[in-house]
Scaffold this motif. Structure first.
Motif, short mmCIF file in Angstrom:
data_model
loop_
_atom_site.label_atom_id
_atom_site.label_comp_id
_atom_site.label_asym_id
_atom_site.label_seq_id
_atom_site.Cartn_x
_atom_site.Cartn_y
_atom_site.Cartn_z
N SER A 60 -18.91 -7.68 -9.49
CA SER A 60 -18.72 -9.12 -9.31
C SER A 60 -18.96 -9.89 -10.60
O SER A 60 -18.31 -10.90 -10.86
CB SER A 60 -19.63 -9.64 -8.20
N PRO A 242 -15.77 -5.41 -5.62
CA PRO A 242 -16.90 -6.28 -5.24
C PRO A 242 -16.84 -6.71 -3.78
O PRO A 242 -15.77 -6.92 -3.22
CB PRO A 242 -16.75 -7.47 -6.19
N TYR A 254 -11.13 -9.75 -3.19
CA TYR A 254 -12.43 -9.89 -3.85
C TYR A 254 -12.29 -10.83 -5.03
O TYR A 254 -11.19 -11.31 -5.35
CB TYR A 254 -12.95 -8.53 -4.31
N PHE A 256 -14.22 -11.64 -9.16
CA PHE A 256 -15.17 -11.18 -10.18
C PHE A 256 -15.09 -12.09 -11.39
O PHE A 256 -14.10 -12.81 -11.59
CB PHE A 256 -14.88 -9.73 -10.57
#
Length: 434
Positions: A60, A242, A254, A256
């Motif tokens: 992340s 993540p 996701y 990041f």
């Protein structure tokens, strides 16, 4: 503290030089043969631990974490990752999690480790099992405000992955200073076919050991061997992306951070996945607002597989030009609302730079996100199929060949370039922010 004895760019280039295609013009098949001989020797050499498909996956916050994943030919207990700062004494150890799975009739003995890092450090890591160990690999933890380069690969799905492997190797050979790369979905032609996955990973073999990958799920990741839709089982196992806090769609989408950019990776496979479970779009719509509020970065970039525009098709007069109903109508107003700077898409296997679009119209004074349809990196092509859209500002000549992109990120500007496999630059665009 960051190690001051090695320049970051030189560190990244050294990582690439360790395995890049720089062998005096040797053909790829010759290099594959040499690697095979080397790998056979490693298996027989005492004290050497042989792993396959060793890769870094984004965390992340890429400056503070990294996911390592790899495979072995048979189960091995008590595997560890050893991590050390380049040029410093002391090693930290991280236990590997057994993440084996079975798909396409194959038992995949896969292991995963999550590392915590300190931004600005250049690291070395290796995998150990008892007294055996791999060789040391390189890993870099970026700082928040540094400049960097990203490699962007469009759809790599292929009937024969030779073109993909050639393109990926050459792109890495020319850009060993890249610090991260993404593959924009349709990584393989058939998501259940184990052989296709192993061929896909061959293409990124050198870079995935040294720099992190941000994978994007495509619709072809949802196909089984009978070419019917299934859930993307292999993709979800191969990439521990993540966490997004979802009960039903963990790893489907996701976000990041890398440097001063927040990346949002969306899943556009609601049609395919909808045959098994619903709510993917609605969940992402609620999530992206929470996500952008929680991550304040100078730049916001979206990676998504399916495109936002609809093209007319040669030979089909009923097909009209416009905004894609399933993705464009849903997401473009959200991108306007949330101040997304750049949107990268794929799926159509053609490169198109549309410039800035806002409110479903061409953005005046570069208002709205820049939309780039990234092209094709495999051998599945649709020459002369799509009729140019009114929003297209740059298209590659037909019939198109493979291409890849680079993105250079600084605080005040992001520069994106599109290249053919031979290194010819076909487009260059600059996005600025004051």
């Amino acid at each position: 503290m960051a190690n001051k004895n090695i320049n970051r760019r030189n560190f990244i280039k050294a990582a690439g030089a360790a395995g890049v295609l720089a062998v005096g013009g040797a053909a790829l098949w010759q290099l594959d043969l040499l690697r095979g001989l080397r790998d056979t020797a490693l298996r027989q050499f005492p004290g050497v631990f042989y792993v396959e498909r060793l890769r870094q996956v984004v965390a992340s916050d890429v400056g503070r974490g990294r996911v390592l994943m790899w495979e072995v030919s048979s189960p091995v207990e008590n595997q560890m990752v050893e991590l050390r700062v380049q040029g410093a004494d002391g090693v930290r150890r991280f236990a590997a999690e057994d993440t084996r799975f079975t798909d396409d009739g194959t038992d995949v003995y896969q292991y995963t480790a999550e590392l915590d890092l300190t931004p600005g450090n250049s690291y070395q890591y290796r995998i150990t099992a008892g007294d055996a160990a791999t060789d040391w690999q390189m890993l870099y933890a970026p700082t928040e405000n540094e400049n960097y380069k990203m490699l962007i690969f469009p759809d790599s799905q292929s009937s024969d992955y030779a073109d993909w492997k050639q393109l990926a190797h050459l792109a890495w050979a020319r850009n060993t200073d890249a610090e991260i790369f993404t593959c924009m979905g349709d990584l393989v032609d058939n998501g259940e076919d184990r052989l296709q996955w192993t061929e896909f990973f061959v293409g990124i073999k050198e870079m995935q050991r040294s720099i992190p990958m941000a994978p994007v799920m495509g619709n072809h990741e949802t196909y089984n061997r009978d070419w019917k839709v299934r859930l993307p089982e292999a993709y979800l196992h191969y990439f521990k992306t993540p966490r997004n806090g979802s009960k039903d769609f963990e790893r489907y989408y996701y976000s990041f951070d890398y440097g001063d950019v927040h990346y949002v990776v969306l899943c556009t496979q609601q049609k395919e996945i909808g045959e098994f479970k619903n709510g993917l779009v609605e969940e992402q719509l609620a999530w992206i607002r929470r996500d952008l509020k929680a991550h304040r970065k100078r730049w916001n970039i979206v990676l998504m597989h399916k495109d936002v525009l609809q093209y007319r098709i040669n030979g089909r007069p009923e097909r009209t030009e416009g905004i894609d109903e399933e993705n464009g109508r849903v997401w473009m107003p959200i991108f306007d609302e949330l101040g997304i700077d750049i949107v990268f898409t794929a799926h159509l296997h053609t490169y198109r730079n549309r410039g800035h679009i806002y409110g479903f119209e061409k953005g005046a004074a570069k208002k709205g996100p820049l939309y780039i349809l990234t092209g094709v990196a495999g051998n599945v092509r649709y020459p002369n199929l799509w009729i140019d859209h009114a929003f297209d500002e740059v298209t590659l000549p037909q019939p198109e060949t493979d291409n890849y992109l680079t993105m250079d990120v600084t605080r005040d500007a992001i520069e994106i370039a599109c290249f053919l496999p031979d290194g010819t630059e076909m487009d260059h665009v600059r996005v600025t922010k004051t």
